[in-house]
Design an enzyme around this catalytic site. Structure first.
Site, PDB file in Angstrom:
ATOM      1  CD  GLU A 207      -3.038  -1.165   2.125  1.00  0.00           C
ATOM      2  OE1 GLU A 207      -2.976  -0.294   3.023  1.00  0.00           O
ATOM      3  OE2 GLU A 207      -3.941  -2.013   2.069  1.00  0.00           O
ATOM      4  CE  LYS A 335     -10.754  -3.163   3.242  1.00  0.00           C
ATOM      5  NZ  LYS A 335      -9.945  -4.314   3.743  1.00  0.00           N
TER       6      LYS A 335
END
EC number: 4.2.1.11
Length: 424
Positions: A207, A335
């Site tokens: 990330e 999400k």
């Protein structure tokens, strides 16, 4: 305007930011206008997430190919949706759910269904010549979210031995999203210099956060504090800290322990960290199956900090309702690929918000250049977003999109942190 309907849907296998296959989907209308979407993929996944369909062919991409999902888009979903209004998102999503016919979208794949769902919304927005956030949210979508920036990666997002998965900063004193990004970038680059001076690795994880070899979670937090201060900010006043423990990844389901510690011990560890550091948010502090542990954590820290359920809720309204009824957590990570359609994503946000739970729109560790989540965060006024560190272009793309949205909205734009425990 005459009827604008779905004319064609194209799909192809592309690569995500980790080099694994994912889907690109293009919904084309009878006017020639189209919408495109790329589907993200997670490394640390909840056991109750909607199924991401993989080919399981060891001769291609180590079994991770998505050609079957591509075929499902073109051979199943296109015939089911062809001729339907591009503006009827709810009906289109319901048709895809029915075509799949399973509780977790395992037949057609949540990756196939989500790609079509998001591309459809973009095609509708493009038809009306509106940005996606305005099409979905209407005139009152003007809240820019506070970013949770993952500066140190551990857990399943790195190979450095750190137990917790994400060590984040939250620029809570920023007057705007653009300034929040600036603050985060300055701390990121300051942290890099500190790591270099200490001869620690400045390689990054999935990330975009640094992934140095560190001895403990506390050492990672100490590094963040040092970087915040050296960059000229005050920890806890200008910038707070946040954690994603991803506790399910080190939970033993047999003896119900966390690296040998009880749930009570794990709660004590988190409480001690909150006493020592300006932490105002912890995600997945306990495992998704450990409801008793979650109850203890919520009773202990629920009136002090934001407790975010990710694996616990997996963007599923039924699980969110169950957790709310039991008093678990006080915030929900959102999400879209955990549930598989835009309609269900919006419903999860609505349910959480009406029950007083904060919501955070989130990326996945396997991302693409797609910036849809930035628009969704503004469309649904979530007030918080997780989209990684200040490096790797698939992360930066989302920040750049948010900056553009803030500029588009102009004076009406409001930078608002929805974390009720923020001290800013």
């Amino acid at each position: 305007m005459f009827d604008v309907v779905i004319s064609d849907i194209e799909a192809r296998e592309i690569l995500d930011s980790r080099g694994y296959p994912t889907l690109y989907v293009k919904v084309i209308t009878n006017t020639g206008i189209f919408g495109e979407a790329c589907v993200p993929s997670g490394a640390s996944t909840g056991i109750k997430e909607a199924l991401e369909l993989r080919d399981q062919d060891p001769k291609r991409y180590q079994g991770k190919g998505v050609l079957q999902a591509v075929a499902n888009v073109e051979k199943v979903l296109l015939p089911a949706l062809q001729g339907f209004s591009v503006f009827d998102q709810i009906t289109a999503d319901a048709i895809m759910i029915d075509a799949d016919g399973t509780s977790n979208k395992e037949k057609l794949g949540a990756n196939a269904i989500l790609g079509v769902s998001l591309a459809l919304a973009k095609a509708a927005a493009a038809t009306l010549e509106r940005p996606l956030y305005r099409y979905l949210g209407g005139a009152f979508s003007h809240v820019l979210p506070c970013p949770m920036m993952n500066l140190i990666n551990g857990g399943m997002h790195a190979t450095n031995g750190l137990q917790f998965q994400e060590f984040m900063i939250r620029p809570i004193s920023a007057p705007s999203l653009t300034e929040a990004v600036r603050m985060g970038a300055e701390v990121f680059h300051t942290l890099k210099k500190i790591l270099q001076n200490r001869q620690l690795s400045t390689g990054v994880g999935d990330e975009g956060g640094f992934a140095p070899q560190l001895a403990s979670n506390s050492e990672a937090l100490d590094l963040l504090l040092a970087a915040i201060e050296k960059a000229g900010f005050i920890p806890g006043e200008d910038i707070s800290l946040a954690l994603d423990c991803a506790a399910s990844s080190f939970y033993n389901t047999q003896d119900k322990t966390y690296d040998g510690k009880s749930a009570a011990d794990q709660v004590a560890v988190l409480t001690e960290l909150c006493d020592r550091y300006p932490i105002d948010s912890i995600e997945d502090g306990l495992a998704e199956e450990d409801f008793e542990g979650w109850k203890l954590l919520s009773e202990t820290l629920g009136d002090r900090i934001q407790l975010v359920g990710d694996d616990l809720f997996v963007t599923n309204s039924a699980l969110i309702a169950e957790g709310i009824a039991q008093g678990l957590a006080n915030a929900v990570l959102i999400k879209p690929n955990q549930i598989g359609t835009l309609t269900e994503t919006a419903e999860a946000i609505r349910l959480a918000t009406t029950q007083g739970y904060a919501t955070i729109l989130s990326h996945r560790s396997g991302e693409t250049e797609d910036t849809t989540i930035a628009d969704l965060a503004v469309a649904f006024n979530t007030g918080q977003i997780k989209t990684g560190s200040l490096s790797r272009s698939e992360r930066i793309a989302k920040y750049n999109r948010l900056i553009a949205i803030e500029e588009e909205i102009g004076p009406e734009a409001v930078f608002q942190d929805s974390n009720p425990f923020s001290k800013a």
